[in-house]
Design an enzyme around this catalytic site. Sequence first.
Site, PDB file in Angstrom:
ATOM      1  N   PRO A  86      -0.379   8.556  11.692  1.00 45.61           N
ATOM      2  CA  PRO A  86      -1.551   8.807  10.857  1.00 45.61           C
ATOM      3  C   PRO A  86      -1.328   9.928   9.843  1.00 45.61           C
ATOM      4  O   PRO A  86      -2.062  10.032   8.862  1.00 45.61           O
ATOM      5  CB  PRO A  86      -2.634   9.212  11.875  1.00 45.61           C
ATOM      6  CG  PRO A  86      -2.190   8.629  13.169  1.00 45.61           C
ATOM      7  CD  PRO A  86      -0.691   8.696  13.132  1.00 45.61           C
ATOM      8  N   GLU A 113      -0.293  10.071  23.410  1.00 47.07           N
ATOM      9  CA  GLU A 113      -0.943  11.134  22.641  1.00 47.07           C
ATOM     10  C   GLU A 113      -0.207  11.423  21.332  1.00 47.07           C
ATOM     11  O   GLU A 113      -0.797  11.876  20.355  1.00 47.07           O
ATOM     12  CB  GLU A 113      -1.003  12.414  23.491  1.00 47.07           C
ATOM     13  CG  GLU A 113      -1.660  13.605  22.800  1.00 47.07           C
ATOM     14  CD  GLU A 113      -3.121  13.361  22.454  1.00 47.07           C
ATOM     15  OE1 GLU A 113      -3.627  14.037  21.541  1.00 47.07           O
ATOM     16  OE2 GLU A 113      -3.752  12.501  23.102  1.00 47.07           O
ATOM     17  N   ARG A 150       6.561 -11.154   2.966  1.00 49.52           N
ATOM     18  CA  ARG A 150       6.016 -12.137   2.026  1.00 49.52           C
ATOM     19  C   ARG A 150       6.549 -11.935   0.607  1.00 49.52           C
ATOM     20  O   ARG A 150       6.427 -12.822  -0.230  1.00 49.52           O
ATOM     21  CB  ARG A 150       4.486 -12.118   2.056  1.00 49.52           C
ATOM     22  CG  ARG A 150       3.848 -10.875   1.476  1.00 49.52           C
ATOM     23  CD  ARG A 150       2.348 -10.852   1.739  1.00 49.52           C
ATOM     24  NE  ARG A 150       1.675 -11.989   1.132  1.00 49.52           N
ATOM     25  CZ  ARG A 150       1.257 -12.021  -0.120  1.00 49.52           C
ATOM     26  NH1 ARG A 150       1.470 -10.989  -0.911  1.00 49.52           N
ATOM     27  NH2 ARG A 150       0.632 -13.087  -0.603  1.00 49.52           N
ATOM     28  N   ASP A 164      -1.721 -11.160  -6.914  1.00 46.36           N
ATOM     29  CA  ASP A 164      -2.438 -10.566  -5.784  1.00 46.36           C
ATOM     30  C   ASP A 164      -3.091  -9.249  -6.183  1.00 46.36           C
ATOM     31  O   ASP A 164      -2.673  -8.570  -7.122  1.00 46.36           O
ATOM     32  CB  ASP A 164      -1.470 -10.276  -4.626  1.00 46.36           C
ATOM     33  CG  ASP A 164      -1.119 -11.531  -3.855  1.00 46.36           C
ATOM     34  OD1 ASP A 164      -1.802 -12.552  -4.033  1.00 46.36           O
ATOM     35  OD2 ASP A 164      -0.157 -11.478  -3.076  1.00 46.36           O
TER      36      ASP A 164
END
Length: 242
Positions: A86, A113, A150, A164
């Site tokens: 994160p 954790e 992709r 896209d």
Amino acid sequence: MKITVLTLFPEFFDSFRSTSIIARALAKQEIEFETVDYRLFTKDKHNHVDDTPCGGGAGMVLMVQPIADALKSVRTENSYVVLLTPQGTPFKQQMAHTYAGYDHLILICGHYEGFDERIRSLVDAEVSIGDYVLTGGEIGAMAISDAVFRLCTGVIREASHEDDSFENGLLEYPQYTRPIDYEGQQVPEVLLSGHHANIRKWRLKESLRKTYLRRPELLKDRVFTKEEKVLFDEILAEIDKK
């Protein structure tokens, strides 16, 4: 192009590699995908890969040794190693293009954790898929792998992704298919006209409109072409009238 995922849960990726576009690309050997269970590399007699945090605190922390040894087993001079965390740089479409150009991408999934800080010294980059915390990095690794694969040659037609969202800095224009009339909602006439220049112009305008209404920050530093500036002024005038 090959992606290797270091994970405690290789079975998490079973459906990913056996479904739809990815499965076909793997079968045709246009891409390679493997998972490595770093628990198999632990030297702990109880087969542990985690321990309590130094200094105290809740949860368990992943140890350096199993991940370091697992990484050594698959890393080559052509590998680019990414840690899913994160705290990492937010993953963007341009990063997917960059990663698709590598011969070998290694993704490390954390769990529990967190992980020993020294693991950061083993990687080339730290990446996040969003400002939230998951139980592990597997979902992030799957998302990045899908976004990268992709874009690889032969996986899907280039024309299928060149318009896209985010490819040209804008959100994608609205798409329609049959029926032409669904409960009074009509497909825009311009899309049925067969006039390719008008269709292209409509799509560009609607991409600008959707981006302005939903993700205006994407336009903040955009250098508009002359055509885009005209269309954007039209959009603002139309919005003001409402």
